[in-house]
Write a protein that holds these residues in place. Structure first.
Motif, PDB file in Angstrom:
ATOM      1  N   LYS A  63       0.869  -1.174   0.000  1.00  0.00           N
ATOM      2  CA  LYS A  63       0.000   0.000   0.000  1.00  0.00           C
ATOM      3  C   LYS A  63       0.906   1.225   0.000  1.00  0.00           C
ATOM      4  O   LYS A  63       1.558   1.542   1.001  1.00  0.00           O
ATOM      5  N   GLU A  80      -6.037  -4.461   3.256  1.00  0.00           N
ATOM      6  CA  GLU A  80      -5.426  -5.689   3.759  1.00  0.00           C
ATOM      7  C   GLU A  80      -6.457  -6.787   3.987  1.00  0.00           C
ATOM      8  O   GLU A  80      -6.216  -7.954   3.643  1.00  0.00           O
ATOM      9  N   ARG A 139      -6.517 -10.426   2.231  1.00  0.00           N
ATOM     10  CA  ARG A 139      -6.370 -11.610   3.078  1.00  0.00           C
ATOM     11  C   ARG A 139      -7.513 -12.587   2.819  1.00  0.00           C
ATOM     12  O   ARG A 139      -7.327 -13.802   2.815  1.00  0.00           O
ATOM     13  N   PHE A 153       1.674  -8.147   3.564  1.00  0.00           N
ATOM     14  CA  PHE A 153       1.159  -6.782   3.392  1.00  0.00           C
ATOM     15  C   PHE A 153       2.136  -5.764   3.970  1.00  0.00           C
ATOM     16  O   PHE A 153       2.630  -5.925   5.081  1.00  0.00           O
ATOM     17  N   ASP A 174       2.629  -1.483   4.493  1.00  0.00           N
ATOM     18  CA  ASP A 174       1.947  -0.189   4.453  1.00  0.00           C
ATOM     19  C   ASP A 174       2.971   0.945   4.414  1.00  0.00           C
ATOM     20  O   ASP A 174       3.701   1.179   5.372  1.00  0.00           O
TER      21      ASP A 174
END
Length: 534
Positions: free
Chosen positions: A29, A267, A271, A280, A282
């Motif tokens: 992200k 997320e 998932r 993941f 960020d």
């Protein structure tokens, strides 16, 4: 974190992922403006996938290594293109290749297209393609990189009409297949409206004739019937019982390393889609160089915007505007070819002040379909009599804000609702590259973005910081490399981020000296250096 820190973090994580020996799904992200696409322009032996052909073509112009783009269907005759779009959309790659091989015998454009496709499919060099084709081809590459969120490509929605199904039933010669479609029509009509229903497996005796009827006959079908037959769930709209909405789930390749780079990645959704394969990262919380000023006075949903359009027009005046497609004509300076639902990847607004107007709610039917495919737990009291999940004005919490919003009672449905809204807003406000450019974005929506300045104090501080950043940029642009080194390295002045009064005065001092001329600038620098030694 600062943009510089975020870029370094992104680069380190990205390089580590590329070196890793795994088949995981790595979702990053990433705040807009960090250069995620630029990182991909130097990669060899990967498959790079973009949301659409226009973005694919744009990235091709930026590549710094040898690459090969997949050919565009636009080079083919219209009837061939229509059939191939369907075959690719349902993953019927063998049928698509067989069909192209037949057409290539009599059509040179098909022959060239097929040749270019085969070269790409059998190549290990860097290939640039679209999200859709990346999902439906068995590529040789070990690593597939999706630039931008791939959720809507993995979970495409569509709609079909009862009238098209009836027309198809009437035009078929196979009695078994006619009865199958007739039974499906009855099931659709008799079921509960606004309620997701699982699509049962449909077995046709002569599906090739059905394909021919839909794709090649003189009868015009206005909806994607064939895709509907392959769907996972469908919903009948209570406001239009002649229309059926559907959704289908595709899978990411399990034998490949997958990297997804997106400013809007969620997320929990990923998932749900890929389970334990998910990794993941960020890197979205960055300190913007520009400012997002958010006005939450009105909700600015479509109905609210219609009521308060005079107020909004007075606020935005002649600023370039991103808004709903059907509301663009109300503004004096709407951005051409850009609106909610079509903002991803555009770079033409970089460095420009803009306004973003509207809260882009998605329909309850879309929420219902996604909830079904994502297996969100729905309780009996989550339904109202008409089948919709209840939605009402209430106090909610999201991104650390407590605010009033027209939202779902069910928390998981509410999170899904907020994901769609926030994704659209982030893409829109990110077009001027507010994280890296000293620009001002005016946002009119009652859904608070965490990076926005909302109250008067935040806006005042944000505007002061924006002016300092503009002054710093002017210094940077007017200085040659020697003065840049002197200012930012030798003296170590943090002009962009230091709020102390002394350094603010020093910044203005240097700024004035710079415009007074080189000699004055040199004198000022000597004074500062001497003072620093004392």
């Amino acid at each position: 974190m600062t943009i510089k820190q975020a870029r370094e973090k992104l680069k380190d994580i990205f390089q580590a992922i590329l070196k890793s020996d795994d088949r995981n799904v790595h979702v990053l992200k990433v705040a807009t403006g960090l250069g995620k696409t630029e990182l991909c322009t130097e990669l060899r032996n990967v498959l790079l996938a973009l949301p659409n052909h226009s973005l694919k073509d744009e990235v091709c112009k930026r590549m710094k290594v040898e690459y090969r783009p997949t050919p565009s269907l636009n080079s083919l005759p219209a009837d061939v293109r229509k059939r191939l779009e369907y075959l690719y959309s349902i993953g019927a790659n063998f049928e698509a290749n067989r069909y192209l091989a037949e057409k290539a015998k009599v059509d040179n454009s098909c022959q060239e297209y097929l040749k270019d496709c085969h070269v790409c499919y059998l190549s290990n060099e860097t290939i640039i393609t679209t999200h859709q084709r990346a999902l439906f081809i068995d590529w040789l590459h070990e690593t597939i990189i999706f630039d931008e969120d791939v959720v809507t490509s993995l979970l495409p929605t569509g709609k079909v009409t009862i009238s098209d199904l009836i027309r198809l039933e009437a035009n078929l010669n196979n009695e078994h297949d006619q009865r199958t479609i007739s039974h499906l029509i009855n099931e659709i009509r008799q079921g509960r409206v606004n309620t997701p229903r699982k699509m049962e497996s449909i077995i046709f005796k002569d599906f090739q004739s059905i394909e021919y009827e839909v794709l090649s006959s003189n009868v015009k079908y206005n909806s994607n019937i064939l895709h509907f037959f392959e769907s996972d769930f469908f919903v009948v709209d209570a406001n239009d019982v002649a229309t059926i909405h559907y959704i289908r789930k595709y899978e990411l390749p399990e034998s490949k390393k997958i990297i997804i780079l997106s400013a809007t990645a969620n997320e929990e959704i990923y998932r749900n889609l890929v389970g334990d394969r998910l990794r993941f990262y960020d890197i979205s919380n960055v300190e913007p160089v520009g400012i997002i000023e958010q006005n939450t006075k009105y909700s600015c949903s479509k109905s609210s915007l219609a009521k308060h359009i005079d107020y909004i027009l007075e606020q935005v005046k002649d600023m370039p505007v991103i808004t709903f497609a059907e509301y663009k004509d109300l503004f004096s300076n709407p951005i051409e070819d850009m609106h909610y639902g079509k903002t991803t990847g555009f770079d033409i607004l970089k460095g420009k002040d803009i306004a973003v107007v509207g809260t882009p709610h998605v329909s309850p039917i879309t929420i219902a379909l996604y909830a079904s495919i994502l297996k969100i737990s729905i309780r009996s009291h989550d339904y109202v009599q008409q089948g919709y999940y209840p939605i009402r004005q209430q106090q909610v919490i999201s991104n650390g804000f407590r605010f009033w919003f027209n939202a779902y009672d069910n928390e998981e449905l509410r999170n899904l609702q907020f994901y769609f809204i926030e994704s659209e807003l982030k893409q829109a406000v990110g077009r001027p590259r507010v994280n890296t450019e000293p620009v001002s974005v005016k946002l009119y929506s009652n859904y608070p973005l965490p990076e926005a300045c909302i109250n008067d104090e935040e806006i005042q501080i944000g505007r002061q910081k924006l002016e300092r950043n503009k002054a710093s940029l002017a210094i940077s642009n007017k200085s040659d490399s020697y003065f840049e080194k002197l200012l930012f390295e030798d003296l170590n002045l943090e002009i962009l981020h230091n709020d102390e009064l002394g350094n603010m005065k020093l910044n203005v001092f240097l700024y004035s000296a710079l415009f007074a001329g080189t000699g004055t600038m040199m004198t000022m620098m000597q004074i500062i250096k001497g003072a620093s030694k004392n």
